[in-house]
Design a protein around this motif. Structure first.
Motif, PDB file in Angstrom:
ATOM      1  N   VAL A   5       0.852  -1.181   0.000  1.00  9.78           N
ATOM      2  CA  VAL A   5       0.000   0.000   0.000  1.00  9.78           C
ATOM      3  C   VAL A   5       0.893   1.238   0.000  1.00  9.78           C
ATOM      4  CG1 VAL A   5      -1.731   1.301   1.291  1.00  9.78           C
ATOM      5  CG2 VAL A   5      -1.810  -1.192   1.289  1.00  9.78           C
ATOM      6  N   ARG A  55      -7.563  -7.571  -2.854  1.00 12.77           N
ATOM      7  CA  ARG A  55      -7.591  -6.129  -3.139  1.00 12.77           C
ATOM      8  C   ARG A  55      -8.729  -5.438  -2.396  1.00 12.77           C
ATOM      9  NH1 ARG A  55      -5.281  -2.812  -6.965  1.00 12.77           N
ATOM     10  NH2 ARG A  55      -4.189  -4.570  -7.904  1.00 12.77           N
ATOM     11  N   SER A  59      -8.263  -2.613   0.447  1.00 14.22           N
ATOM     12  CA  SER A  59      -8.940  -1.335   0.253  1.00 14.22           C
ATOM     13  C   SER A  59      -9.739  -0.950   1.504  1.00 14.22           C
ATOM     14  CB  SER A  59      -9.847  -1.438  -0.970  1.00 14.22           C
ATOM     15  OG  SER A  59     -10.372  -0.188  -1.296  1.00 14.22           O
ATOM     16  N   CYS A  62      -7.376   0.291   4.127  1.00 14.03           N
ATOM     17  CA  CYS A  62      -6.927   1.657   3.858  1.00 14.03           C
ATOM     18  C   CYS A  62      -7.958   2.656   4.341  1.00 14.03           C
ATOM     19  CB  CYS A  62      -6.670   1.857   2.369  1.00 14.03           C
ATOM     20  SG  CYS A  62      -5.219   0.987   1.783  1.00 14.03           S
ATOM     21  N   GLU A  63      -9.213   2.379   4.019  1.00 14.55           N
ATOM     22  CA  GLU A  63     -10.282   3.298   4.416  1.00 14.55           C
ATOM     23  C   GLU A  63     -10.435   3.356   5.933  1.00 14.55           C
ATOM     24  OE1 GLU A  63     -12.153   5.228   2.410  1.00 14.55           O
ATOM     25  OE2 GLU A  63     -11.295   4.511   0.526  1.00 14.55           O
ATOM     26  N   THR A  69      -8.134   9.576   4.358  1.00  9.20           N
ATOM     27  CA  THR A  69      -8.552   9.912   2.989  1.00  9.20           C
ATOM     28  C   THR A  69      -8.965  11.372   2.814  1.00  9.20           C
ATOM     29  OG1 THR A  69     -10.735   9.004   3.488  1.00  9.20           O
ATOM     30  CG2 THR A  69      -9.203   7.561   2.359  1.00  9.20           C
ATOM     31  N   SER A  75      -2.665   3.833  -3.016  1.00  4.49           N
ATOM     32  CA  SER A  75      -2.749   2.892  -4.125  1.00  4.49           C
ATOM     33  C   SER A  75      -2.314   1.524  -3.624  1.00  4.49           C
ATOM     34  CB  SER A  75      -1.882   3.346  -5.296  1.00  4.49           C
ATOM     35  OG  SER A  75      -0.534   3.318  -4.930  1.00  4.49           O
ATOM     36  N   ILE A  76      -2.882   0.492  -4.229  1.00  3.37           N
ATOM     37  CA  ILE A  76      -2.642  -0.882  -3.783  1.00  3.37           C
ATOM     38  C   ILE A  76      -2.003  -1.664  -4.918  1.00  3.37           C
ATOM     39  CG2 ILE A  76      -3.751  -3.028  -3.010  1.00  3.37           C
ATOM     40  CD1 ILE A  76      -6.083  -1.152  -2.018  1.00  3.37           C
TER      41      ILE A  76
END
Lengths: 79, 79
Positions: A5, A55, A59, A62-63, A69, A75-76
């Motif tokens: 990431v 993925r 994701s 990340c959130e 954000t 980006s992954i």
């Protein structure tokens, strides 16, 4: 499965750490540096082996935790 | 010319920040995470336009400031 990431500050967001790096490089004689921005990477080791699901899982991570954000984009990359 | 420097801890070097991320992700319900390691990226804007010389310059920057080569390894990507 492994995932990388990459989290970077969005364009326009002030980056004091990057500015400090730029200043330090210039102080060391690297005059050809016109800008520096710092970001971070997180390398994850995942139990999931399906790329699509991996993925989606990363994701969600990340959130939820890895990126802010409001000021950062991520980006992954699956490897 | 732009360059992206990726700095990661060498294999075997303890990474408490990565461990904290791993623990936090598990705490949030992401049980499929078997490991996490954190690194950093530095995006540089260079005056140099020759790829060969740009790479040599960035490599010198890494050795002098951007990476602690005792515990970290770095890679350079020109974009």
């Amino acid at each position: 499965m492994r995932a990388r990431v990459t989290v970077t500050l969005k364009e326009g967001v002030l980056d004091p750490q990057g500015k400090a790096i730029e200043g330090a490089l210039k102080g060391l004689g690297f005059g050809g540096v016109n800008g520096a921005r710092q970001g971070k990477i997180i390398d994850l080791e995942l139990a999931e082996s399906d790329p699509e699901r991996a993925r989606a899982e990363v994701s969600a991570m990340c959130e939820a935790l890895l990126a802010n954000t409001v000021i950062e984009s991520y980006s992954i990359e699956l490897v």
